[in-house]
Design a protein around this motif. Structure first.
Motif, mmCIF file in Angstrom:
data_model
loop_
_atom_site.group_PDB
_atom_site.id
_atom_site.type_symbol
_atom_site.label_atom_id
_atom_site.label_comp_id
_atom_site.label_asym_id
_atom_site.label_seq_id
_atom_site.Cartn_x
_atom_site.Cartn_y
_atom_site.Cartn_z
ATOM 1 N N VAL A 153 -3.693 1.465 3.534
ATOM 2 C CA VAL A 153 -3.406 2.124 2.266
ATOM 3 C C VAL A 153 -2.009 2.721 2.289
ATOM 4 O O VAL A 153 -1.242 2.600 1.334
ATOM 5 C CB VAL A 153 -4.452 3.211 1.968
ATOM 6 C CG1 VAL A 153 -4.118 3.943 0.667
ATOM 7 C CG2 VAL A 153 -5.846 2.610 1.875
ATOM 8 N N MET A 154 -1.631 3.373 3.401
ATOM 9 C CA MET A 154 -0.318 3.991 3.495
ATOM 10 C C MET A 154 0.784 2.937 3.526
ATOM 11 O O MET A 154 1.908 3.199 3.118
ATOM 12 C CB MET A 154 -0.238 4.883 4.728
ATOM 13 C CG MET A 154 -1.124 6.120 4.662
ATOM 14 S SD MET A 154 -0.920 7.095 3.152
ATOM 15 C CE MET A 154 0.782 7.616 3.315
ATOM 16 N N LEU A 155 0.474 1.736 4.013
ATOM 17 C CA LEU A 155 1.469 0.664 3.994
ATOM 18 C C LEU A 155 1.847 0.315 2.561
ATOM 19 O O LEU A 155 3.015 0.005 2.281
ATOM 20 C CB LEU A 155 0.921 -0.577 4.709
ATOM 21 C CG LEU A 155 1.812 -1.833 4.657
ATOM 22 C CD1 LEU A 155 3.187 -1.541 5.265
ATOM 23 C CD2 LEU A 155 1.133 -2.984 5.390
ATOM 24 N N THR A 156 0.883 0.385 1.655
ATOM 25 C CA THR A 156 1.199 0.099 0.260
ATOM 26 C C THR A 156 2.205 1.106 -0.291
ATOM 27 O O THR A 156 2.984 0.782 -1.195
ATOM 28 C CB THR A 156 -0.066 0.122 -0.618
ATOM 29 O OG1 THR A 156 -0.592 1.447 -0.682
ATOM 30 C CG2 THR A 156 -1.115 -0.818 -0.078
ATOM 31 N N VAL A 157 2.181 2.323 0.254
ATOM 32 C CA VAL A 157 3.149 3.342 -0.166
ATOM 33 C C VAL A 157 4.559 2.890 0.193
ATOM 34 O O VAL A 157 5.471 2.899 -0.642
ATOM 35 C CB VAL A 157 2.833 4.693 0.493
ATOM 36 C CG1 VAL A 157 3.904 5.721 0.146
ATOM 37 C CG2 VAL A 157 1.463 5.190 0.074
ATOM 38 N N THR A 158 4.751 2.494 1.455
ATOM 39 C CA THR A 158 6.064 2.052 1.908
ATOM 40 C C THR A 158 6.520 0.820 1.149
ATOM 41 O O THR A 158 7.676 0.735 0.704
ATOM 42 C CB THR A 158 6.033 1.752 3.417
ATOM 43 O OG1 THR A 158 5.563 2.910 4.115
ATOM 44 C CG2 THR A 158 7.419 1.396 3.934
ATOM 45 N N GLY A 162 4.270 5.725 11.229
ATOM 46 C CA GLY A 162 5.684 5.625 11.548
ATOM 47 C C GLY A 162 6.105 4.219 11.940
ATOM 48 O O GLY A 162 6.892 3.571 11.246
ATOM 49 N N ILE A 163 5.577 3.740 13.056
ATOM 50 C CA ILE A 163 5.952 2.423 13.581
ATOM 51 C C ILE A 163 5.437 1.298 12.689
ATOM 52 O O ILE A 163 6.179 0.394 12.303
ATOM 53 C CB ILE A 163 5.420 2.256 15.019
ATOM 54 C CG1 ILE A 163 6.134 3.229 15.966
ATOM 55 C CG2 ILE A 163 5.582 0.819 15.499
ATOM 56 C CD1 ILE A 163 5.513 3.300 17.349
ATOM 57 N N TYR A 164 4.165 1.345 12.366
ATOM 58 C CA TYR A 164 3.506 0.247 11.652
ATOM 59 C C TYR A 164 4.105 -0.052 10.273
ATOM 60 O O TYR A 164 4.450 -1.205 9.989
ATOM 61 C CB TYR A 164 2.011 0.557 11.558
ATOM 62 C CG TYR A 164 1.211 -0.381 10.699
ATOM 63 C CD1 TYR A 164 1.046 -1.712 11.051
ATOM 64 C CD2 TYR A 164 0.597 0.084 9.534
ATOM 65 C CE1 TYR A 164 0.286 -2.566 10.263
ATOM 66 C CE2 TYR A 164 -0.160 -0.767 8.745
ATOM 67 C CZ TYR A 164 -0.309 -2.092 9.117
ATOM 68 O OH TYR A 164 -1.054 -2.926 8.331
ATOM 69 N N PRO A 165 4.255 0.947 9.390
ATOM 70 C CA PRO A 165 4.823 0.621 8.071
ATOM 71 C C PRO A 165 6.253 0.117 8.144
ATOM 72 O O PRO A 165 6.645 -0.753 7.356
ATOM 73 C CB PRO A 165 4.754 1.955 7.302
ATOM 74 C CG PRO A 165 3.791 2.789 8.049
ATOM 75 C CD PRO A 165 3.897 2.371 9.467
ATOM 76 N N ALA A 189 -7.371 -2.437 -6.408
ATOM 77 C CA ALA A 189 -8.214 -1.316 -5.981
ATOM 78 C C ALA A 189 -7.465 -0.394 -5.020
ATOM 79 O O ALA A 189 -7.602 0.832 -5.095
ATOM 80 C CB ALA A 189 -9.494 -1.852 -5.326
ATOM 81 N N ILE A 190 -6.662 -0.971 -4.133
ATOM 82 C CA ILE A 190 -5.873 -0.151 -3.211
ATOM 83 C C ILE A 190 -4.824 0.646 -3.988
ATOM 84 O O ILE A 190 -4.595 1.829 -3.729
ATOM 85 C CB ILE A 190 -5.206 -1.036 -2.145
ATOM 86 C CG1 ILE A 190 -6.247 -1.537 -1.145
ATOM 87 C CG2 ILE A 190 -4.129 -0.250 -1.394
ATOM 88 C CD1 ILE A 190 -5.671 -2.359 -0.021
ATOM 89 N N GLY A 211 1.557 -9.519 0.827
ATOM 90 C CA GLY A 211 1.783 -9.679 2.259
ATOM 91 C C GLY A 211 0.786 -8.937 3.112
ATOM 92 O O GLY A 211 0.644 -9.216 4.310
ATOM 93 N N ILE A 212 0.083 -7.959 2.525
ATOM 94 C CA ILE A 212 -0.915 -7.190 3.281
ATOM 95 C C ILE A 212 -2.010 -8.103 3.819
ATOM 96 O O ILE A 212 -2.594 -7.825 4.868
ATOM 97 C CB ILE A 212 -1.516 -6.089 2.386
ATOM 98 C CG1 ILE A 212 -0.455 -5.029 2.083
ATOM 99 C CG2 ILE A 212 -2.725 -5.435 3.037
ATOM 100 C CD1 ILE A 212 -0.923 -3.944 1.139
#
Length: 415
Positions: free
Chosen positions: A347-352, A301-304, A46-47, A362-363
Motif C-alpha cells: 500500500v505504501m508503495l502506491t504512495v511513492t 525506505g529501501i523497498y519503495p 481498491a488500493i 507494475g505492482i
C-alpha cells in the motif's frame, strides 16, 4: 470444505498461485487475456481507495502514541529522531542501489496511465507540501500534503492534551477500521495479480518476467548494506559498543523475523534479545512495539525506492533529480508511517509511485515475489528496532553495558 481448505493456505502461497496461474492464462489466451485485466484494475482501484485515509490515521496515531508526559518527551523524540535518520539513510541506499542495477534490461512495457512530466522546482515542491485545503488534499489524494497535515494534527493533539482525548480516540478507532479494511482489500491480491499477470504475459510474452531476479538481488544487497554499515556503524560510533556483539545477540530475533516475515510476531524474540543486551525492560517495552509500527526501514525506505526505480525502468520512464528527491522524501516518511499490518508495504508503495507519477500496474510484478522480499525487509526492520533500543537506551541511562558483553546460553532459546 473447499473454503476451509483455502483459508489454511498461507497468504503468500495464494499470491504465488495467482501469479503462476496468471502466467499460464496469459500463455494460453495470448492477447485475448486482456479480458482478465479488469480483475487487476479492480485491485489497484481498491488500493488507491485506502491510501489517503490510511496514511492520515497512521501518521496521527504514530505521533500521538509518543505521548506528552514530560518524563517521556526527550526519550520519545530521540527515538523518533533515530527512526527518521535511519529511514533517510535507507531511502538513500535504496536509490543508490536501484540506480546502479539495470533491473529492467531491454524490457519496456507500455502503460495505460499518462505521466505528467511537468515537475515543479525545489522551492515549489516545498510550498506544495503545505495543504491550502486539507479536505481537498484528502479527496484528491495529494499524499505529501496529507502527511504534513496529519503530522501537524498529531503534534497539536499532544499539545492540547486531555481536551483532545475524544479526537485522539476517534482517530485511533478510525485507524483500526482502516487497518481492518486494508486486510480485507489485501485479500484480493491473488485475484488482482492473476488478472494483471495474465494480461501482461498475454500482451508482451514470458520475457517480461526475467527482471524479477535482478530486483530481488537489489533489495537484498541494499538491506544487507543498511544492516551492516548503518546499524552496525551507529552501534559502534554512536553507542561505542561492539557491532559484532550486537549482531550476535540480535541474531535469534533476526532469524525469527526472516522466517515469519512479521515484526509483531517477532516481538517476543526481539524483547528477549534486547533484554540480553542490557536494555531496560521499561524502555524496550516502549521502543519495540513502537518500532514494529513506525520503524520500517526495509518496508518504507529501501523497498519503495528500489521498487519505484524498477517500475520506471520496465516501463521505460526516465527519472530526473526531482523525481529522486520526491522518492527519497516519500520513502523516508513512509518508513515511519507504514501501518503495522501484513502487506502494508504494498500500500505504501502506491504512495511513492503516485507522488512520482509511475504506473501502479507494475505492482503486479512485485506482489508475486513479495514473500521473498518481505523476509529481508522484516529482518531489517526488527534489527533497526533493536539497534534503536541499544543506542538510545545507552544515551538515556536505560542500558547495562556489563550485561551487553555478558554471554548467556539462554539467549540461544530466544528464537
Amino acid at each position: 470444505m473447499i473454503f476451509q481448505t483455502l483459508k489454511r493456505i498461507p497468504f503468500w502461497q495464494k499470491v504465488l498461485a495467482g501469479f503462476a496461474l496468471g502466467i499460464l492464462a496469459g500463455v494460453a489466451l495470448g492477447e485475448s487475456a486482456v479480458i482478465l485485466k479488469p480483475l487487476g484494475d479492480l485491485f489497484i482501484s481498491a488500493i488507491k481507495m485506502l491510501v489517503a485515509p490510511l496514511i492520515f490515521c497512521a501518521i496521527v496515531v504514530s505521533i500521538t502514541s509518543l505521548g506528552s508526559q514530560a518524563n517521556l518527551k526527550r526519550l520519545s523524540f530521540k527515538t523518533l529522531g533515530m527512526f527518521m535518520f535511519t529511514g533517510t539513510m535507507a531511502s538513500f541506499i535504496g536509490l543508490a542501489i536501484g540506480s546502479s542495477f539495470d533491473m529492467g534490461g531491454s524490457l519496456e512495457l507500455a502503460t495505460s496511465e499518462v505521466r505528467d512530466r511537468d515537475i515543479p522546482g525545489f522551492a515549489q515542491v516545498l510550498l506544495n507540501m503545505i495543504p491550502v485545503n486539507p479536505f481537498a488534499s484528502l479527496a484528491e489524494g495529494k499524499v505529501l500534503q496529507i502527511i504534513v497535515f496529519a503530522a501537524l494534527v498529531g503534534i497539536a493533539i499532544n499539545a492540547v492534551g486531555e481536551k483532545a482525548e475524544p479526537l485522539k480516540r476517534t482517530i485511533e478507532a478510525g485507524s483500526e477500521v482502516m487497518f481492518e479494511l486494508t486486510r480485507m482489500v489485501l485479500k484480493l491480491t491473488p485475484i488482482g495479480v492473476f488478472g494483471l499477470m495474465a494480461w501482461v504475459v498475454g500482451e508482451y510474452g514470458l520475457s517480461t518476467l526475467l527482471p524479477l531476479g535482478k530486483f530481488i538481488v537489489a533489495i537484498y544487497v541494499a538491506a544487507l548494506i543498511h544492516i551492516i554499515f548503518v546499524y552496525g556503524g551507529l552501534v559502534k560510533f554512536a553507542a561505542g559498543l561492539s557491532p559484532v556483539q550486537f549482531f550476535r545477540k540480535a541474531m535469534p530475533a533476526q532469524l525469527v523475523a526472516f522466517s515469519t516475515a512479521s515484526s509483531f510476531g517477532t516481538l517476543p524474540a526481539s524483547s528477549k534479545c534486547t533484554e540480553s543486551m542490557g536494555v531496560s525492560k521499561r524502555y524496550s517495552a516502549f521502543v519495540l512495539p513502537l518500532g514494529a509500527t513506525m520503524n520500517m526501514d526495509g518496508c518504507g525506505g529501501i523497498y519503495p525506492a528500489i521498487a519505484a526505480i524498477f517500475i520506471a525502468q520496465i516501463y521505460g520512464i526516465p527519472l530526473d533529480m526531482t523525481d529522486y528527491m520526491l522518492i527519497a522524501v516519500t520513502a523516508t516518511v513512509a518508513s515511519v508511517g507504514t501501518a503495522g499490518v501484513p502487506g502494508s508495504a504494498m500500500v505504501m508503495l502506491t504512495v511513492t509511485l503516485g507522488v512520482v507519477g509511475l504506473p501502479l500496474e507494475g505492482i503486479a510484478f512485485i506482489a508475486a515475489i513479495d514473500r521473498v522480499i518481505d523476509m529481508i525487509r522484516t529482518a531489517t526492520n526488527v534489527t533497526g528496532d533493536m539497534m534503536t533500543a541499544v543506542v538510545v537506551g545507552k544515551s538515556e541511562g536505560q542500558f547495562d553495558e556489563q550485561q551487553f558483553y555478558s554471554d548467556e546460553k539462554a539467549l540461544n532459546q530466544a528464537a
